[in-house]
Design a protein around this motif. Structure first.
Motif, short mmCIF file in Angstrom:
data_model
loop_
_atom_site.label_atom_id
_atom_site.label_comp_id
_atom_site.label_asym_id
_atom_site.label_seq_id
_atom_site.Cartn_x
_atom_site.Cartn_y
_atom_site.Cartn_z
N ILE A 180 -54.14 -7.80 33.96
CA ILE A 180 -53.15 -8.52 33.57
C ILE A 180 -52.70 -9.60 34.81
O ILE A 180 -52.40 -10.89 34.29
N LEU A 181 -52.75 -9.24 36.01
CA LEU A 181 -52.61 -9.93 37.09
C LEU A 181 -53.76 -10.92 37.03
O LEU A 181 -53.21 -12.27 37.38
N SER A 182 -55.13 -10.76 36.82
CA SER A 182 -56.09 -11.78 36.91
C SER A 182 -56.09 -12.60 35.90
O SER A 182 -56.11 -14.05 36.06
N THR A 183 -55.36 -12.34 34.64
CA THR A 183 -55.32 -13.38 33.72
C THR A 183 -54.11 -14.29 33.92
O THR A 183 -54.40 -15.41 33.75
N ILE A 184 -53.18 -14.04 34.50
CA ILE A 184 -51.96 -14.73 35.00
C ILE A 184 -52.39 -15.76 35.87
O ILE A 184 -52.22 -16.89 35.63
N ILE A 185 -53.33 -15.38 36.76
CA ILE A 185 -53.73 -16.33 37.80
C ILE A 185 -54.61 -17.53 37.20
O ILE A 185 -54.50 -18.53 37.29
N LEU A 186 -55.65 -16.98 36.22
CA LEU A 186 -56.47 -17.75 35.63
C LEU A 186 -55.66 -18.72 34.71
O LEU A 186 -56.10 -19.93 34.82
N LEU A 187 -54.81 -18.25 33.92
CA LEU A 187 -54.03 -19.33 33.21
C LEU A 187 -53.30 -20.33 33.98
O LEU A 187 -53.16 -21.59 33.61
N THR A 188 -52.73 -19.88 35.08
CA THR A 188 -51.98 -20.83 35.87
C THR A 188 -53.03 -21.95 36.42
O THR A 188 -52.48 -23.07 36.49
N VAL A 189 -54.12 -21.43 36.95
CA VAL A 189 -55.10 -22.47 37.53
C VAL A 189 -55.42 -23.49 36.35
O VAL A 189 -55.61 -24.66 36.46
N PHE A 194 -55.26 0.61 36.31
CA PHE A 194 -56.16 -0.31 35.96
C PHE A 194 -55.77 -1.40 34.90
O PHE A 194 -56.20 -2.59 35.38
N PRO A 195 -55.04 -1.39 34.14
CA PRO A 195 -54.70 -2.55 33.13
C PRO A 195 -53.91 -3.62 34.00
O PRO A 195 -53.93 -4.62 33.61
N TRP A 196 -53.16 -3.31 35.02
CA TRP A 196 -52.49 -4.28 35.75
C TRP A 196 -53.38 -5.23 36.34
O TRP A 196 -52.88 -6.38 36.81
N ILE A 197 -54.51 -4.71 36.89
CA ILE A 197 -55.39 -5.60 37.59
C ILE A 197 -55.93 -6.78 36.62
O ILE A 197 -55.68 -8.02 36.86
#
Length: 355
Positions: A268-277, A263-266
């Motif tokens: 982390i992945l969402s946070t990385i995508i949001l920061l990139t955008v 569950f935490p990996w989901i």
């Protein structure tokens, strides 16, 4: 007789004043030596000038050619100069101040961890040493000492001077949290133990274990008028092997454990995508704002440099732009601060390079 005496006195007065005539054209404001941790020293000299003339200055140390030398007036406009064996000759025209800045490696040396700054000057010199420096020896007592900041500052008198000092060595180490390591090892051991226990209980032959008792207890509690009912069922398995040894086996639901771990990996992945955008949007808006503030004369300067392959001297575009030298220089400095071009000093002239 009286006339000859008067002429002799007048000549004596003129001869006495002649050595000071050149000194009346300028006044030294400051000489600053800033020493860095790697031994490179920044030298800055500032003069007040009162008329157009040739200012001859003796440099402290040899100029570091990789960085070069900058000579400019109070407005940041470059002044023409000529390097000589004895120093530098600056041609002062329509300027009230002369600033000379350069770097040198010939003033410092190191032996067994001890640094030594050594120089000679006919003027008082301000010396800034690296942060955290410890003074070991000095050639003379400083005129002033300032220890209020992070870097020590000394005002040294004129003449041959030296300062010996040491600088601290900073060691960076990475610390691993013992608690996290032990927790990870403990969780792996628990999972391994559960897997082995489950496998053992599954592969045990029926002949070696006699199941003697199976107790099922069902507890039912009723609240109100029988509307809410809660049931609990507990199953206990007891085995007897060579005596009265009892073993209790518990089963762990792997699917729930894996789901909780993933569950935490989901997140982390969402946070990385949001920061990139968000980062892409910020960069795009910054570039639009940067381009939007360009003036018409600045665009003309950039186009003129681009026509010449993105590299040219300042005097090559001066006639095409048709702006005064001071105005053109301010435009170039502003474009350099904005990151559009780089200004280098080549053979005493400004060389412009588009980025």
């Amino acid at each position: 007789m009286q006339r000859e005496v008067a002429i002799a006195v007048l000549l004596a007065i003129l001869l006495a004043r002649m050595p000071n005539v050149a000194a009346q054209y300028f006044k030294l404001e400051n000489i600053l030596l800033e020493v860095y941790e790697n031994g490179i020293t920044s030298v800055r000299m500032e003069f007040k000038v009162f008329r157009n003339f040739i200012l001859n200055v003796t440099l402290i140390g040899e100029v570091l050619e990789e960085i070069g030398l900058i000579v400019e007036d109070e407005n940041g406009f470059p002044l023409y100069y000529n390097l000589t064996d004895k120093g530098i000759s600056v041609y002062v025209v329509d300027a009230s101040e002369v600033h000379i800045t350069y770097y040198t490696q010939t003033l410092t040396s190191m032996n067994n961890g001890v640094w030594r700054l050594e120089y000679s000057s006919e003027y008082n010199v301000s010396v800034i040493l690296p942060e955290g420096s410890t003074i070991l020896d000095m050639s003379t007592v400083p005129l002033q000492i300032d220890l209020s900041g992070e870097k020590p500052i000394f005002l040294m008198p004129a003449g041959e001077q030296y300062i010996e000092y040491t600088i601290p060595i900073y060691v960076t180490s990475s610390v691993t949290t013992t608690q996290e390591t032990e927790t990870t090892s403990s969780s792996r051991l628990t999972t391994s133990t559960l897997n082995e226990t489950t496998t053992t209980s599954t592969t045990t032959a029926p002949s070696t274990t006699s199941w003697s008792t199976i107790n099922e207890t069902q507890t039912t509690s009723t609240k109100g008028k029988g509307e809410n009912t809660t049931s609990e069922t507990t199953q206990t398995s007891t085995s007897e092997t060579s005596g009265s040894t009892k073993t209790e086996v518990k089963t762990t639901n792997r699917s729930e454990e894996e789901e909780a771990t993933g569950f935490p990996w989901i997140i982390i992945l969402s946070t990385i995508i949001l920061l990139t955008v968000v980062g892409g949007i910020v960069i795009y808006l910054t570039r639009r704002r940067k381009i939007g503030v360009l003036r018409s004369e600045e665009i003309l300067v950039l186009e003129a440099i681009k026509k010449r392959g993105g590299r040219c001297y300042q005097y090559e575009i001066a006639s095409e732009i048709g702006l005064p030298k001071t105005t053109l220089w301010r435009i170039l400095r502003r474009l350099e601060r904005m990151g559009y071009l780089e200004i280098r000093k080549v053979r005493g002239y400004n060389y412009l390079i588009l980025k």
